[in-house]
Motif scaffolding. Structure first.
Motif, short mmCIF file in Angstrom:
data_model
loop_
_atom_site.label_atom_id
_atom_site.label_comp_id
_atom_site.label_asym_id
_atom_site.label_seq_id
_atom_site.Cartn_x
_atom_site.Cartn_y
_atom_site.Cartn_z
N LEU A 73 0.81 -1.22 0.00
CA LEU A 73 0.00 0.00 0.00
C LEU A 73 0.84 1.27 0.00
O LEU A 73 0.34 2.36 -0.28
N LEU A 74 2.14 1.15 0.28
CA LEU A 74 3.01 2.31 0.20
C LEU A 74 3.08 2.83 -1.23
O LEU A 74 3.39 4.01 -1.46
N ALA A 75 2.78 1.96 -2.20
CA ALA A 75 2.77 2.39 -3.59
C ALA A 75 1.64 3.40 -3.87
O ALA A 75 1.74 4.19 -4.81
N VAL A 76 0.58 3.37 -3.07
CA VAL A 76 -0.57 4.24 -3.34
C VAL A 76 -0.19 5.71 -3.28
O VAL A 76 -0.40 6.46 -4.25
N PRO A 77 0.38 6.23 -2.16
CA PRO A 77 0.73 7.65 -2.15
C PRO A 77 1.79 7.99 -3.19
O PRO A 77 1.79 9.11 -3.74
N LEU A 78 2.69 7.05 -3.49
CA LEU A 78 3.74 7.34 -4.47
C LEU A 78 3.16 7.45 -5.87
O LEU A 78 3.54 8.34 -6.64
N ALA A 121 0.92 18.56 -0.63
CA ALA A 121 -0.30 18.69 0.19
C ALA A 121 -1.47 17.96 -0.47
O ALA A 121 -2.24 17.26 0.20
N ASP A 122 -1.61 18.11 -1.79
CA ASP A 122 -2.69 17.42 -2.51
C ASP A 122 -2.50 15.91 -2.44
O ASP A 122 -3.47 15.15 -2.29
N THR A 123 -1.25 15.47 -2.56
CA THR A 123 -0.95 14.04 -2.47
C THR A 123 -1.32 13.50 -1.09
O THR A 123 -1.93 12.43 -0.97
N ALA A 124 -0.95 14.25 -0.05
CA ALA A 124 -1.24 13.82 1.32
C ALA A 124 -2.74 13.76 1.57
O ALA A 124 -3.24 12.80 2.19
N ALA A 125 -3.47 14.76 1.08
CA ALA A 125 -4.92 14.79 1.31
C ALA A 125 -5.60 13.62 0.60
O ALA A 125 -6.48 12.96 1.17
N THR A 126 -5.22 13.36 -0.64
CA THR A 126 -5.82 12.26 -1.40
C THR A 126 -5.47 10.92 -0.77
O THR A 126 -6.32 10.03 -0.64
N THR A 127 -4.21 10.77 -0.35
CA THR A 127 -3.77 9.53 0.29
C THR A 127 -4.52 9.31 1.60
O THR A 127 -4.98 8.18 1.88
N ALA A 128 -4.66 10.37 2.38
CA ALA A 128 -5.36 10.24 3.67
C ALA A 128 -6.79 9.78 3.47
O ALA A 128 -7.29 8.92 4.21
N ALA A 129 -7.46 10.34 2.46
CA ALA A 129 -8.86 9.96 2.21
C ALA A 129 -8.96 8.47 1.87
O ALA A 129 -9.84 7.76 2.37
N ILE A 130 -8.03 7.99 1.05
CA ILE A 130 -8.04 6.57 0.67
C ILE A 130 -7.71 5.69 1.87
O ILE A 130 -8.35 4.66 2.10
N MET A 131 -6.73 6.09 2.65
CA MET A 131 -6.28 5.25 3.76
C MET A 131 -7.33 5.17 4.87
O MET A 131 -7.47 4.12 5.52
N VAL A 132 -8.06 6.25 5.10
CA VAL A 132 -9.12 6.21 6.11
C VAL A 132 -10.21 5.23 5.66
O VAL A 132 -10.73 4.44 6.46
#
Length: 424
Positions: free
Chosen positions: A55-60, A267-278
């Protein structure tokens, strides 16, 4: 609280437009409390669901997509393909498909494709005399290629949930993605036969050479990302990291990406990743509850009592996932449905990698259909067009997409021959 009440509570909250993560998490916490399970255990279960190396591939991969968009990669690919096929009748239709295919190697999201590529292609097509409905419909249909062609974020999520090889799933999706492009190109060919006026610029080697310089770097990205994975040089996670660095360097080389742009990209990457991870964390807790209540086993028994035909099962799954994809965000639909349906599929002899391609393709088509279809709302916003008008343009393109879905579903060799050839 019974599992039936849990399911009803989640469905009601989703219908009330509660954010999907909380619509799942809230009832699940109530279930845990009613069964004397601690909140601490529930939170550990949820966090363990996202504590995964794949899943580390997702934010990357999300970062790769944002960097590619900010660096203007889509514009360069657009200019290159237009210079090559601009003289052909209906050229911008083929360009639309080609840009989505090229951009898909760098971005695993249909919504990003629809927003980024659509904002370039649709105004250009309208300017050249293409009907708005056709331009919007084709852009929506071609955006489906993004999450199917690797690198695919839904494929990474499926691989994590189903515990299958991400590399094998990436390889299995290549032929189906290309089939979608071929089917859409055939549709454009027959549609363009009645529009002789829709020709673009004369062919020019000078134009090809100038756009090739700008587009060559972008076209090399698939060689690095996918070639590295399929060649065994990188894991998907490592390939995502290398791809992000490559996009960063390419943006600086083209001078379309500045240092001051990076905080917004991150910031956009972090926000999108956070939404998916939650969503993934909440769905992991739901998965634990379903396993505790033996829901997958019960569903498998019910299916096998209903039919032992793989053909009938796959037809039912396709219909179910198309409906699910139309009302629930794809990541949520995936992590909810796969733990229940995959055990049945494997019992009936369906290869898990092939099943993954079927699931992802269904849910991506769901993005194009009401009432929740995300691509419809993105393109409505991009084009300032009512959602109803967008869907009327999209509807004809569902025919080639559904045809490809049926072919991929019932000819598993199309998906499995490449992973088998590569020994994945």
């Amino acid at each position: 609280m019974s599992v039936a009440v849990l399911g009803i509570a989640i469905a009601v909250l989703i219908a009330l437009r509660v954010p999907i993560a909380f619509a799942i998490l809230g009832p699940c916490l109530l279930y845990m409390w009613s069964h004397d399970q601690s909140v601490g255990f529930a939170m550990r279960t949820a966090t363990n669901g996202v504590n995964s190396w794949p899943l580390l591939a997702v934010p990357l991969f999300i970062l790769v997509g944002f960097l590619a968009t900010r660096a203007g990669i889509a514009e360069r690919v657009f200019a290159l393909i237009l210079s090559l096929v601009g003289r052909v009748r209906g050229a911008l239709g083929y360009v639309n498909i080609g840009v989505s295919l090229g951009f898909s190697w760098m971005n695993g999201s249909a919504l990003a494709d629809a927003a980024g590529v659509g904002s370039i292609e649709i105004p250009h097509m309208q300017k050249k005399g293409y009907p708005t409905k056709f331009a919007v419909g084709l852009t929506a249909a071609s955006s489906v290629v993004g999450p199917i062609m690797p690198p695919s974020i839904p494929a990474v999520v499926f691989a994590s949930v189903a515990i299958v090889s991400t590399s094998a799933l990436f390889a299995a999706a290549i032929v189906p993605a290309l089939l979608i492009c071929v089917a859409l190109a055939v549709y454009v060919f027959f549609w363009a036969r009645g529009h002789e006026e829709l020709r673009s610029e004369e062919f020019s080697w000078r134009e090809v050479r100038s756009t090739l310089v700008g587009g060559l770097g972008a076209l090399f990205a698939p060689v690095i990302i996918l070639g590295g994975i399929l060649g065994g040089y990188f894991t998907p996670t490592e390939a995502a990291a290398v791809g992000a660095v490559y996009m960063l360097l390419l943006g600086f080389l083209y001078r379309s990406l500045k240092l001051r742009d990076l905080p917004k990209v991150f910031a956009d990457t972090a926000a999108t990743t956070a939404a998916i991870m939650v969503i993934l964390g909440a769905s992991s807790l739901l998965g634990w509850i379903l396993a505790r209540e033996q829901v997958p086993q019960n569903v498998a028994s019910a299916f096998l009592e209903l039919t032992d035909s793989t053909f009938v099962f796959l037809i039912i799954v396709n219909l179910l996932l198309l409906v699910l994809g139309a009302v629930i965000e794809p990541t949520s639909a995936l992590v909810i449905s796969v733990p229940v349906l995959l055990p049945v599929a494997t019992q009936l002899g369906v290869d898990p990698v092939h099943f993954g391609v079927i699931v992802v393709l269904n849910l991506m088509i769901g993005l194009m259909t009401p009432p929740i279809g995300g691509v419809l709302f993105v393109l409505s916003s991009v084009t300032k067009t009512p959602v109803s008008t967008v869907f009327s343009g999209v509807a004809p393109f569902l025919v080639p997409l559904l045809a490809v879905l049926l072919i991929v579903t019932f000819v598993p060799a199309l998906s499995l021959w490449l992973p088998t050839l590569l020994g994945l």
